[in-house]
Design an enzyme around this catalytic site. Sequence first.
Site, PDB file in Angstrom:
ATOM      1  N   GLY A 171       0.008 -29.938 -15.320  1.00  0.00           N
ATOM      2  CA  GLY A 171      -0.203 -29.171 -16.705  1.00  0.00           C
ATOM      3  C   GLY A 171       0.605 -30.148 -17.801  1.00  0.00           C
TER       4      GLY A 171
ATOM      5  N   ASN B  21      -0.425 -32.379 -19.728  1.00  0.00           N
ATOM      6  CA  ASN B  21      -1.167 -32.298 -20.921  1.00  0.00           C
ATOM      7  C   ASN B  21      -1.252 -31.316 -21.598  1.00  0.00           C
ATOM      8  OD1 ASN B  21      -2.510 -35.261 -21.573  1.00  0.00           O
ATOM      9  ND2 ASN B  21      -2.925 -35.084 -19.362  1.00  0.00           N
TER      10      ASN B  21
ATOM     11  N   HIS C  36      -9.556 -38.779 -19.708  1.00  0.00           N
ATOM     12  CA  HIS C  36      -9.656 -39.573 -18.610  1.00  0.00           C
ATOM     13  C   HIS C  36      -8.767 -40.708 -18.642  1.00  0.00           C
ATOM     14  CE1 HIS C  36     -12.048 -41.022 -15.177  1.00  0.00           C
ATOM     15  NE2 HIS C  36     -11.981 -42.318 -15.828  1.00  0.00           N
TER      16      HIS C  36
ATOM     17  N   ASP D  27     -18.059 -37.891 -17.320  1.00  0.00           N
ATOM     18  CA  ASP D  27     -17.448 -38.916 -18.086  1.00  0.00           C
ATOM     19  C   ASP D  27     -18.368 -39.952 -18.859  1.00  0.00           C
ATOM     20  OD1 ASP D  27     -14.872 -38.316 -16.540  1.00  0.00           O
ATOM     21  OD2 ASP D  27     -15.219 -39.747 -15.102  1.00  0.00           O
TER      22      ASP D  27
ATOM     23  N   GLU E 235      -1.717 -40.358 -22.886  1.00  0.00           N
ATOM     24  CA  GLU E 235      -2.491 -39.201 -22.712  1.00  0.00           C
ATOM     25  C   GLU E 235      -1.826 -38.080 -23.703  1.00  0.00           C
ATOM     26  OE1 GLU E 235      -3.527 -37.737 -19.122  1.00  0.00           O
ATOM     27  OE2 GLU E 235      -3.601 -39.810 -17.986  1.00  0.00           O
TER      28      GLU E 235
HETATM   29  C1  GRF Z   1      -4.046 -36.858 -16.191  1.00  0.00           C
HETATM   30  O1  GRF Z   1      -3.919 -38.080 -15.637  1.00  0.00           O
HETATM   31  C2  GRF Z   1      -5.473 -36.597 -16.700  1.00  0.00           C
HETATM   32  O2  GRF Z   1      -5.916 -37.839 -17.519  1.00  0.00           O
HETATM   33  C3  GRF Z   1      -6.391 -36.407 -15.560  1.00  0.00           C
HETATM   34  O3  GRF Z   1      -5.541 -35.827 -14.642  1.00  0.00           O
HETATM   35  C4  GRF Z   1      -4.043 -35.926 -14.967  1.00  0.00           C
HETATM   36  C5  GRF Z   1      -3.591 -34.218 -15.452  1.00  0.00           C
HETATM   37  O4  GRF Z   1      -2.422 -34.294 -15.570  1.00  0.00           O
HETATM   38  N1  GRF Z   1      -7.556 -36.016 -15.593  1.00  0.00           N
HETATM   39  P1  GRF Z   1      -1.698 -33.042 -16.213  1.00  0.00           P
HETATM   40  O5  GRF Z   1      -1.982 -32.003 -15.035  1.00  0.00           O
HETATM   41  O6  GRF Z   1      -2.087 -32.829 -17.429  1.00  0.00           O
HETATM   42  O7  GRF Z   1       0.013 -33.414 -15.981  1.00  0.00           O
END
Ligand code: GRF
Length: 208
Positions: free
Chosen positions: A12, A14, A109, A150, A179
């Site tokens: 989590g 992101n 991604h 994707d 990200e």
């Molecule tokens: C990230 O690297 C995202 O790009 C991928 O899964 C990961 C998720 O990380 N799809 P988090 O759960 O947001 O820490």
Amino acid sequence: MLRLAVFASGRGSNLESIARAISHGDLDAEIALVLSNNSASGALHFAREHGIPAIHLSTKTNPDPRDFVSRMKSELKHHGADFIALAGYMKKVPSEIVNTYPNRITNIHPALLPAFGGKGMYGMNVHKAVLESGARVTGVTVHIVTNDYDVGPIVAQECIAVRDDDTPESLALRVLEIEHRLYPRALQLFAQDRITINGLRTIHQSPP
Ligand code: GRF
């Protein structure tokens, strides 16, 4: 202002970066709900700690696919979500949901699509494939979710160099930093209504 549903399966981080951008005033959005297929996810934990509606929805909670989709739909509606941000969501979004939110679902991604995408290309698999390919650059892509993995229109990308001594883990760390910066920025383009889609191309309009 977006009313975001964030779908996440794991850690989590992101989700946290989106929440941080909102609280810093860099993203005009509100997180209406967090949905996860994983009851033990960091994402659900974060949501609960921050008073955000947190929903566990999986084939365990709702084994019948029709129930699953109708619960997903009704939770989104009930919480007034008008945009879905996938942030490490490891499941395919049902086509009925994709069709209900046309061009209103994004995914992040950890590579430069259209390379290193598609089925099975998630998590560490992506970074391993990048290293094995000998590519000298990798990066992050934010794209619109369609019914195939994707391949939706690309909203934002940022690249970094692959180093000679990179391991999948070191690459994942540097990519994750991007990200956290890129996803809130890409979402802000939608919040400001600055994205137009023309086939596979997204056209970013300048701010008013
Ligand atoms: C990230 O690297 C995202 O790009 C991928 O899964 C990961 C998720 O990380 N799809 P988090 O759960 O947001 O820490």
